[in-house]
Design a protein around this motif. Structure first.
Motif, PDB file in Angstrom:
ATOM      1  N   SER A  53      53.966 -45.746  55.795  1.00 46.18           N
ATOM      2  CA  SER A  53      54.850 -44.752  55.184  1.00 46.18           C
ATOM      3  C   SER A  53      55.188 -45.195  53.761  1.00 46.18           C
ATOM      4  CB  SER A  53      56.150 -44.641  55.981  1.00 46.18           C
ATOM      5  OG  SER A  53      55.897 -44.318  57.326  1.00 46.18           O
ATOM      6  N   PRO A  54      55.370 -44.221  52.857  1.00 47.53           N
ATOM      7  CA  PRO A  54      55.339 -42.768  53.021  1.00 47.53           C
ATOM      8  C   PRO A  54      53.953 -42.162  52.814  1.00 47.53           C
ATOM      9  CG  PRO A  54      56.065 -43.288  50.807  1.00 47.53           C
ATOM     10  CD  PRO A  54      55.818 -44.619  51.485  1.00 47.53           C
ATOM     11  N   LEU A  55      52.916 -43.005  52.755  1.00 45.77           N
ATOM     12  CA  LEU A  55      51.564 -42.497  52.568  1.00 45.77           C
ATOM     13  C   LEU A  55      51.054 -41.832  53.829  1.00 45.77           C
ATOM     14  CD1 LEU A  55      50.029 -45.671  50.865  1.00 45.77           C
ATOM     15  CD2 LEU A  55      50.789 -43.590  49.700  1.00 45.77           C
ATOM     16  N   LEU A  58      57.566 -38.782  56.355  1.00 43.70           N
ATOM     17  CA  LEU A  58      58.976 -38.945  56.025  1.00 43.70           C
ATOM     18  C   LEU A  58      59.399 -40.346  56.449  1.00 43.70           C
ATOM     19  CD1 LEU A  58      61.473 -37.372  54.931  1.00 43.70           C
ATOM     20  CD2 LEU A  58      62.115 -37.026  57.332  1.00 43.70           C
ATOM     21  N   PRO A  59      59.939 -41.162  55.552  1.00 39.23           N
ATOM     22  CA  PRO A  59      60.330 -42.517  55.943  1.00 39.23           C
ATOM     23  C   PRO A  59      61.436 -42.491  56.995  1.00 39.23           C
ATOM     24  CG  PRO A  59      60.198 -42.321  53.550  1.00 39.23           C
ATOM     25  CD  PRO A  59      60.108 -40.928  54.100  1.00 39.23           C
ATOM     26  N   PRO A  84      57.288 -54.784  48.482  1.00 34.91           N
ATOM     27  CA  PRO A  84      57.932 -55.095  49.768  1.00 34.91           C
ATOM     28  C   PRO A  84      58.810 -53.933  50.216  1.00 34.91           C
ATOM     29  CG  PRO A  84      58.126 -56.943  48.252  1.00 34.91           C
ATOM     30  CD  PRO A  84      57.576 -55.797  47.462  1.00 34.91           C
ATOM     31  N   PRO A  85      58.786 -53.576  51.492  1.00 36.37           N
ATOM     32  CA  PRO A  85      59.573 -52.436  51.966  1.00 36.37           C
ATOM     33  C   PRO A  85      61.067 -52.682  51.922  1.00 36.37           C
ATOM     34  CG  PRO A  85      58.603 -53.615  53.811  1.00 36.37           C
ATOM     35  CD  PRO A  85      58.013 -54.207  52.563  1.00 36.37           C
ATOM     36  N   THR A 131      59.911 -54.927  60.727  1.00 37.47           N
ATOM     37  CA  THR A 131      60.722 -53.830  61.265  1.00 37.47           C
ATOM     38  C   THR A 131      60.542 -52.568  60.441  1.00 37.47           C
ATOM     39  OG1 THR A 131      62.360 -55.403  62.120  1.00 37.47           O
ATOM     40  CG2 THR A 131      63.075 -53.116  61.870  1.00 37.47           C
ATOM     41  N   SER A 132      60.313 -52.731  59.144  1.00 40.22           N
ATOM     42  CA  SER A 132      60.203 -51.581  58.245  1.00 40.22           C
ATOM     43  C   SER A 132      58.790 -51.038  58.126  1.00 40.22           C
ATOM     44  CB  SER A 132      60.702 -51.975  56.843  1.00 40.22           C
ATOM     45  OG  SER A 132      62.039 -52.412  56.898  1.00 40.22           O
ATOM     46  N   THR A 133      57.792 -51.822  58.495  1.00 37.87           N
ATOM     47  CA  THR A 133      56.403 -51.384  58.278  1.00 37.87           C
ATOM     48  C   THR A 133      55.568 -51.468  59.551  1.00 37.87           C
ATOM     49  OG1 THR A 133      55.910 -53.629  57.493  1.00 37.87           O
ATOM     50  CG2 THR A 133      56.350 -51.949  55.823  1.00 37.87           C
TER      51      THR A 133
END
Length: 648
Positions: free
Chosen positions: A194-196, A205-206, A485-486, A503-505
């Protein structure tokens, strides 16, 4: 659990009901129990829904759903686990409910509190589209962790959205261009972050954000919750009494699991026998007055088989356990369906057993709980300690010296390193005689010159650390730089930063995507109680010293599980949930793979450097180096593109 889709009018041309139905039909597998279409009287917006009935099986739970005032119209995918107390509160405030679904709680909340405040009150997984008739605004929102998917695109002054990509293609009437950035990240990671998305101009949508669309313009995505803020707040509130932490973790997780078990249809759990799934299953059984239905699959290859461990845990907990031993032929038979199952190119090899266990569970239940999220929250991946320790040591060496050493290693080919180690073998102690030494030396070189911890982790988890090497010359330049970095949290230990990145990616776009697509393909709802945001926030208040102990992670989670299951049943090395892709590509999959990997003379597209891929394929076949993971990304993209071209 459902599938949602919809669109706004394009340049004053009203939403076409036929197109909206085509979009919704593309999601029939996500919602086999019903279909709903709603188009505004002026044709300004249309919302579609496919229903998998879980809560309130009556027509009062059908969607799209309007609020009592008629102002708000909702199409929603997910489950809200605290909907009963929210319903009680809204009833006291005067809202008159027609049914007892969690969907109606969301529209009631929007009517009395507004969308933003309602989102902040929800505990659950969701992706939703809300039309506000008064403000003439369409809002899209996604749950905090990103458990449920949502894609969107804006074209010709109109917005379209859907749970998967195929409805957006149906709305456009043509296949969008491939996103070179999305493709390069897919080659790097095995998934599109995300968001790709894999399509140019189509976005994910993130998580934890809201996007609004009005008068042909978007605002956002705007976050309403943040992993970074949660991590920072957790470190500011660290708890140091281990007994108190353990007791509170037990109580909180018991309550959350209990809420996740609310269902009007049969419910069960995936049980691998590992720490996470065993914990969830143990708490389910502790709160149930009848045996919980549990499911696992096994393989004849002991390196990939966890079924015996799952059976032992199930026997101890006295669950109603179902296991299925899958043959090599069973697993291979899934491969032609992977592009349809996963919708977007996806190359996590555990996608096959995940689909098979979902298919098994769906024979007896409609909802299944899983243990996903425990690794990211409680330190389950070995790389957290390995990478952070390695980085602390590596960072003491000046980077120019590290770069020089990396160049020296790369000056010799992997085959040359293999030969050198064979010659030196008799003189080396056993612990210094690695398998595939050339491959390992190449990996060492790739990380020696890493400028930051983020670069180091990215290179270690990448399939193709430099995807430009296999992209065609016209596409390669875009792949060179890493995405930023996310999330960055200052002043926290390296291992905690890695956990926050995952956790974010990785968790969102690999693990949760894999589970969502596999379960939804068979009409099964998967719930992930360890990722309830109330537990996520608490988990970050637990210090790392209670997560990492004696060289391994999940210390506090193991202590919790020990209250329900003897340690001897779960204390063992972590086992991956996958398939032997390296050997399969040299054996039963060789002919299939060659159709894609050896077609340099008649390529199906011009995005790849076919000569580079062919060379990698030959290296793998010769057994000089294992390239199964890398080749799997190419195979998954090529087979997906071949199938996607049939969508229109």
């Amino acid at each position: 659990m459902c599938g949602i889709a919809g669109a706004t009018a394009a340049r004053h041309a009203p939403v076409d009901r036929t197109v909206l139905k085509r979009m919704t039909d593309a999601l029939a597998h996500r919602g086999p129990d019903g279909e709903g279409l709603w188009i505004a009287d002026d044709g300004e917006v249309g919302l579609g829904h496919r229903r998998l009935s879980i809560i309130d099986l009556s027509s009062f739970g059908a969607q799209p759903m309007q609020s009592a005032s008629g102002r708000f119209v909702l199409s929603y995918n997910g489950e809200i686990y605290n909907y009963l107390p929210l319903r009680d509160e809204l009833t006291r405030l005067g809202y008159r409910f027609s049914g007892h679904s969690d969907t109606e709680v969301i529209v009631a909340g929007c009517q009395l509190w507004g969308l933003e405040k309602t989102l902040s009150r929800l505990a659950g997984m969701f992706a939703l589209a809300m039309w506000d008739k008064q403000e003439r605004t369409l809002s899209l929102a996604r749950d905090r962790i990103g458990i449920k998917p949502l894609y969107y695109t804006v074209n010709d002054g109109a917005l379209a959205f859907a749970s998967e990509l195929r409805p957006i293609v149906a709305w456009r009437g043509s296949l969008p261009e491939i996103s070179l950035r999305g493709l390069s990240e897919f080659l790097r990671l095995g998934y599109v972050p995300s968001p790709l998305s894999i399509f140019e101009g189509v976005h994910k949508l993130p998580p934890a954000t809201v996007l609004t669309f009005r008068d042909g313009r978007t605002a956002g995505p705007t976050p309403y919750w943040s992993v970074g803020e949660t991590v920072a707040r957790g470190f500011a509130r660290q708890r140091h009494n281990e007994t108190a932490v353990l007791d509170e973790l037990d109580a909180r997780l018991r309550e959350i699991v209990s809420q996740h078990m609310i269902s009007d249809v049969p419910l069960g759990a995936f049980l691998s026998g590992g720490i996470d799934s065993s914990t969830v299953t143990a708490l389910m059984q502790a709160g149930s007055n009848q045996p919980v239905k549990t499911f696992s699959i096994g393989f004849d290859d002991p390196a990939y088989n966890e079924a015996t461990h799952a059976a032992e845990v199930a026997a101890h907990l006295k669950t109603d356990h179902t296991e299925l031993y899958v043959s090599e032929q069973d697993a291979l038979a899934v491969i032609p369906s992977l592009p349809d199952i996963y919708d977007e190119p996806f190359a996590d090899i555990s996608q096959i057993p995940t689909y098979l266990v979902a298919q098994l569970a769906r024979q007896r239940v409609t909802v299944s709980l899983s243990g996903d999220g425990g690794d990211e929250l409680f330190g389950g991946y070995n790389r957290y300690t390995f990478v952070s320790n390695y980085w602390d040591k590596l960072n003491r060496i000046p980077r120019p010296l590290r770069s020089l050493a990396a160049a020296g290693i790369n000056a010799a080919s992997p085959a040359t390193w293999d030969s050198a180690f064979r010659l030196l073998g008799p003189a080396l102690p056993p612990r210094l005689r690695p398998a595939l030494p050339g491959q390992k030396m190449q990996k060492i070189a790739s990380v020696l010159a890493a400028p930051t911890l983020y670069h180091l982790q990215s290179r270690l988890i990448s399939q193709w650390p430099h995807p430009e090497a296999v992209l065609a010359s016209g596409a390669g330049g875009i792949a060179e730089a890493l995405l930023p970095p996310p999330v960055e949290v200052s002043g926290i230990p390296s291992a905690a930063q890695q956990m926050a990145w995952d956790t974010s990616t990785y968790l969102v776009d690999d693990i949760l995507t894999k589970v969502d697509r596999a379960t939804m393909r068979v009409g099964l709802e998967a719930r992930v109680p360890l990722l309830d945001h109330r537990l996520v926030e608490f988990a970050w208040e637990i210090p790392l010293s209670m997560k990492f102990r004696d060289g391994s992670g999940k210390y506090i989670l193991k202590r919790l599980l020990e209250r329900y299951v003897p340690r001897r049943l779960f204390e063992r090395p972590k086992m991956g949930f996958g398939i032997p892709v390296d050997s399969w590509l040299r054996g039963p999959l060789k002919g299939w793979a060659a159709n894609y990997l050896s077609h340099s003379d008649r390529p199906t597209h011009d995005l790849f450097d076919r000569a580079a891929i062919d060379a990698t394929w030959r290296e793998h076949l010769d057994g000089r180096i294992d390239r199964g993971g890398q080749l799997w990304t190419v195979l998954m993209f090529d087979s997906w593109l071949q199938r996607a071209r049939q969508w229109v």
